[in-house]
Design a protein around this motif. Structure first.
Motif, PDB file in Angstrom:
ATOM      1  N   ARG A  11       5.907  12.016   5.107  1.00 17.55           N
ATOM      2  CA  ARG A  11       7.059  11.820   4.334  1.00 17.55           C
ATOM      3  C   ARG A  11       8.188  11.500   5.303  1.00 17.55           C
ATOM      4  O   ARG A  11       9.197  10.626   4.960  1.00 17.55           O
ATOM      5  N   PHE A  14       7.623   8.255   6.893  1.00 13.92           N
ATOM      6  CA  PHE A  14       7.949   7.103   6.076  1.00 13.92           C
ATOM      7  C   PHE A  14       9.600   6.789   5.889  1.00 13.92           C
ATOM      8  O   PHE A  14      10.056   5.686   5.805  1.00 13.92           O
ATOM      9  N   ARG A  15      10.291   8.017   5.517  1.00 14.95           N
ATOM     10  CA  ARG A  15      11.650   7.891   5.418  1.00 14.95           C
ATOM     11  C   ARG A  15      12.466   7.076   6.674  1.00 14.95           C
ATOM     12  O   ARG A  15      13.223   6.362   6.463  1.00 14.95           O
ATOM     13  N   HIS A  17      10.966   5.062   8.613  1.00 10.15           N
ATOM     14  CA  HIS A  17      10.496   3.659   8.950  1.00 10.15           C
ATOM     15  C   HIS A  17       9.514   3.652  10.097  1.00 10.15           C
ATOM     16  O   HIS A  17       9.334   2.549  10.511  1.00 10.15           O
ATOM     17  N   TRP A  19       6.096   3.425  10.325  1.00  9.28           N
ATOM     18  CA  TRP A  19       5.003   3.433   9.632  1.00  9.28           C
ATOM     19  C   TRP A  19       3.673   3.756  10.276  1.00  9.28           C
ATOM     20  O   TRP A  19       2.718   4.326   9.375  1.00  9.28           O
ATOM     21  N   ALA A  22       3.589   7.602   9.776  1.00 11.03           N
ATOM     22  CA  ALA A  22       3.181   8.021   8.544  1.00 11.03           C
ATOM     23  C   ALA A  22       1.816   7.643   8.130  1.00 11.03           C
ATOM     24  O   ALA A  22       1.215   8.505   7.371  1.00 11.03           O
ATOM     25  N   ASP A  39       2.200  10.422  -2.809  1.00 13.51           N
ATOM     26  CA  ASP A  39       2.041  10.235  -1.221  1.00 13.51           C
ATOM     27  C   ASP A  39       0.752   9.290  -1.128  1.00 13.51           C
ATOM     28  O   ASP A  39       0.897   8.490   0.026  1.00 13.51           O
ATOM     29  N   ASP A  41       0.554   6.539  -2.769  1.00 15.58           N
ATOM     30  CA  ASP A  41       1.445   5.344  -2.922  1.00 15.58           C
ATOM     31  C   ASP A  41       2.128   4.996  -1.611  1.00 15.58           C
ATOM     32  O   ASP A  41       2.103   3.929  -1.110  1.00 15.58           O
ATOM     33  N   ARG A  42       2.713   6.340  -0.914  1.00 17.73           N
ATOM     34  CA  ARG A  42       3.152   6.025   0.378  1.00 17.73           C
ATOM     35  C   ARG A  42       2.324   5.376   1.504  1.00 17.73           C
ATOM     36  O   ARG A  42       2.624   4.653   2.300  1.00 17.73           O
ATOM     37  N   ILE A  45       1.623   2.049   1.219  1.00 15.71           N
ATOM     38  CA  ILE A  45       2.508   0.961   1.804  1.00 15.71           C
ATOM     39  C   ILE A  45       2.561   0.975   3.135  1.00 15.71           C
ATOM     40  O   ILE A  45       2.628  -0.018   4.073  1.00 15.71           O
ATOM     41  N   ALA A  46       2.262   2.147   3.850  1.00 20.37           N
ATOM     42  CA  ALA A  46       2.523   2.413   5.367  1.00 20.37           C
ATOM     43  C   ALA A  46       1.387   1.411   6.044  1.00 20.37           C
ATOM     44  O   ALA A  46       1.394   0.639   6.938  1.00 20.37           O
ATOM     45  N   SER A 194      13.127  -0.525  -1.304  1.00 19.65           N
ATOM     46  CA  SER A 194      11.885  -0.295  -0.747  1.00 19.65           C
ATOM     47  C   SER A 194      11.510  -1.179   0.270  1.00 19.65           C
ATOM     48  O   SER A 194      12.009  -2.669   0.312  1.00 19.65           O
TER      49      SER A 194
END
Length: 545
Positions: A11, A14-15, A17, A19, A22, A39, A41-42, A45-46, A194
């Motif tokens: 997390r 991710f905050r 950036h 990637w 993350a 998570d 979901d995160r 994205i990564a 986002s």
């Protein structure tokens, strides 16, 4: 490291950036104990941002299923919407449609309205936008924007505003559309959105600025996108599109070697996780190849660009014209312009005017030039005025109005110079020279032709340099000598006698490197590509022996 520690580290990365960090932290945590839906979901994205698109889609599917398990229907619908958009970008329309349908079914089950309803309206708006119904798209995007405002969902609000701006541009209102792009970019550059919506908006806004002939805005936002990508060095998604936009800017500004490097970088990112870079990477490469006379290579690049689903226009039509097939070029550009939306048609009009003039359809050329003039009155940005003035001047010259042509093209030339677009400025110099010749001012004509040829040679634009050279020969008392310097003429004579570079260097007391440079200049000035063609030219013009 425990799963909980991995989640916390994921997390945090991710905050910030980061990637790759993350992705690795979430993946490790997932292997040790699983991840909750947000998570997952995160992690998806990564994975997508670092080019692991297949893994990202698999993870997004898991996130969707996990949201359903915990009873978060809105979260599951949101995953379905993003899954559909990712698949749509990959060209998998059937799978995308299936996910959009699932998302809509879930939305219909919601007891209360939710921002995800706005998200799922976006693909409908895009379908209308690219299906030739910008007015219908405008209505859909307006409804999506209402959901974004109502639920304070900045991603949905920004994407809806982007779509509204695109629809407005396609409806022929560039000023209003561009203002919307500026507004949506405020949210992007402020870091309010986002990462995936941010990248989508960056690339779409730059592309639409080019479509609207707003070179200054395109340059500003390309610079901003470059900074955004550089601040995220492990990000693959959107970085290829950034490179293709950089290639276009470099090409317009005459930095063709740099344009080719950026185009190649875009192509490399296409296979690593940024498929949307396919068109721009190959189209911009094809444009440089066409302008430098590498027509077979340009055709191959345009064919690669066409694999994206977008037509490589107007480059392909201009390639046909360069090969001497004016009638086919005319049919192609007329068809493309005839089915295009207002904004895309305007982008095709300069090439249409050039091709219509080449096949001597003066009425069609005048109609195209008048459309550009009307556009310039409606939206008097420098590049629009430059394009319109250049087209009007070229048509006036063909109509027998050299004085009017000279005035229009001189203004266009000055605008191109202010914009830093040397190739188009040099083309204007040729038109000015032709107008001077028609008015009986041969010394001024030759001066403009020489200036244009020097710029074309500097750029490496062999066909255009040969065009300027042919016009210089038309007004020269010594037509046989043409545009070559005495030393170049001497080198050409020795090439025609069959001597190699080493033998020529020995005879003229030059280095082989200097001889090679002279031969390169001869090829550029005469629009030739081989020693055999140079030999033939020498015999045809009495320079051999």
């Amino acid at each position: 490291m425990t799963a909980e520690t991995g989640i916390d580290q994921g997390r945090s990365a991710f905050r910030e950036h980061r990637w790759t960090d993350a992705f690795e932290s979430f993946r490790d945590a997932d292997q040790k104990g699983g991840l909750p839906a947000p998570d997952l979901d995160r992690l998806a994205i990564a994975e997508i941002l670092t080019g692991n698109t297949t893994a990202g889609l698999d993870t997004l599917t898991r996130a969707h299923e996990e949201y359903l398990v915990v009873g978060d229907v809105a979260g599951a619908a949101r995953c379905a919407g993003w899954m559909g958009m990712q698949l749509m970008n990959l060209g998998e329309a059937a799978r995308a449609g299936g996910w959009f349908a699932r998302g809509q079914r879930l939305v219909d089950e919601l007891a209360e309205p939710d921002a995800v309803q706005g998200l799922l309206l976006l693909p409908t708006g895009l379908g209308k936008l690219y299906g030739g119904d910008p007015a219908g798209a405008l209505q859909v995007f307006s409804r999506a924007a209402e959901f974004g405002r109502r639920f304070q969902d900045k991603d949905v609000s920004a994407l809806a505003l982007l779509g509204t701006g695109q629809a407005t541009l396609m409806l022929g209102h560039p000023d209003e559309g561009l203002r919307m792009f500026d507004e949506v970019m405020v949210a992007v550059t402020a870091g309010e959105l986002s990462p995936i919506p941010s990248g989508i908006i960056y690339c779409a806004v730059i592309g639409n600025c080019h479509l609207a002939f707003d070179l200054e805005r395109a340059l500003q936002w390309t610079t901003a996108l470059d900074r955004w990508c550089n601040a995220r060095p492990d990000m693959v998604a959107f970085s290829g599109q950034c490179q293709s936009h950089r290639a276009e800017i470099f090409r317009l500004h005459g930095a063709w070697a740099e344009a080719m490097e950026a185009a190649a970088a875009a192509q490399g990112r296409t296979t690593r996780g940024d498929p949307q870079a396919l068109y721009g990477g190959y189209y911009q490469q094809g444009e440089v190849q066409r302008l430098t006379g590498k027509l077979d290579a340009a055709e191959a690049s345009y064919r690669q660009a066409a694999r994206s689903g977008y037509e490589p226009q107007p480059g392909l039509a201009l390639l046909l014209l360069a090969r001497g097939d004016g009638q086919q070029a005319q049919s192609m550009i007329r068809r493309a312009a005839g089915v295009a939306d207002v904004a895309t048609r305007r982008n095709l009009l300069p090439a249409l005017v050039e091709i219509e003039l080449a096949v001597s359809d003066l009425a069609a050329a005048r109609q195209g030039a008048d459309e550009l003039e009307a556009f310039a009155r409606e939206c008097p940005m420098p590049m629009v005025r430059a394009v319109a003035g250049q087209a009007d001047g070229a048509v006036r010259l063909a109509e027998g109005d050299p004085a009017g042509a000279s005035q229009a093209v001189r203004q266009a030339c000055n605008l191109w110079l202010e914009l830093g677009v040397p190739y188009e400025a040099a083309r204007c110099r040729v038109l000015i020279g032709r107008a001077c010749r028609a008015l009986g001012d041969e010394p001024s004509a030759l001066m403009d032709f020489e200036a244009a040829q020097a710029e074309f040679l500097e750029l490496g634009a062999a066909p255009a340099a040969a065009w300027a050279a042919s016009l210089m020969r038309e007004g020269s008392d010594d037509g046989a000598k043409g545009p070559l310097s005495p030393r170049e003429t001497e080198v050409l004579r020795l090439v025609a006698s069959g001597k190699g570079n080493r033998a020529i260097a020995a005879e003229l007391y030059l280095s082989e490197k200097t001889v090679a440079r002279h031969i390169s200049n001869i090829f550029l000035k005469l629009g030739l590509s081989s020693r055999a063609a140079a030999t033939r030219y020498a015999f045809e013009h009495g320079l051999a022996g």
